[in-house]
Design a protein around this motif. Structure first.
Motif, short mmCIF file in Angstrom:
data_model
loop_
_atom_site.label_atom_id
_atom_site.label_comp_id
_atom_site.label_asym_id
_atom_site.label_seq_id
_atom_site.Cartn_x
_atom_site.Cartn_y
_atom_site.Cartn_z
N ILE A 1 -19.44 -5.75 18.16
CA ILE A 1 -19.66 -6.50 19.40
C ILE A 1 -19.88 -5.51 20.54
N LYS A 2 -20.90 -5.79 21.35
CA LYS A 2 -21.10 -5.00 22.55
C LYS A 2 -20.27 -5.63 23.66
N CYS A 3 -19.29 -4.91 24.15
CA CYS A 3 -18.36 -5.43 25.16
C CYS A 3 -18.95 -5.35 26.55
N LYS B 1 -17.19 -7.28 12.60
CA LYS B 1 -18.28 -7.66 13.50
C LYS B 1 -18.39 -6.64 14.63
N GLU C 1 -19.79 -0.51 22.22
CA GLU C 1 -19.74 -1.31 21.01
C GLU C 1 -18.41 -1.07 20.31
#
Length: 101
Positions: free
Chosen positions: A21-23, A19, A28
């Motif tokens: 995910i943009k932190c 997955k 990303e």
């Protein structure tokens, strides 16, 4: 506390389980949910645990292998004496020491 060591095969991780995910810092990153599970029996190579991605029930694909690594308990080779060994050792006098000071 046991330390588990082993290896994982990154190419065995199903891509759909990764997955992106943009932190909070704006970068990303790719994550995989995993579970470490104790084996019922030790493998022929001494592995006591395995690591698997943990897809949601609705994401599971029949016949898909989700295990991608094996782990076993790491037993450090301690070469230092135990506190009991030290307590049972004979005392040392100044004559026994050959120190340069």
């Amino acid at each position: 506390m046991a330390i588990l060591s082993g290896s994982i095969c990154l190419s065995d991780i199903p891509r759909e389980q990764m997955k992106k995910i943009k932190c909070k810092d704006g970068v990303e990153r790719i994550y995989v949910n995993v579970a470490v599970i104790e084996r019922k029996e030790k493998s022929q190579f001494g592995h006591t645990h395995f690591i698997t991605c943990s897809p949601k029930k609705e994401e599971r694909v029949e016949g898909r292998q989700y295990i991608f690594g094996d782990l076993k308990e790491f037993v450090p080779q301690n070469t230092s004496p135990s506190p009991e060994d030290i307590n049972n050792a004979p005392s040392v006098s100044d004559d026994d020491l050959d120190l340069p000071f």
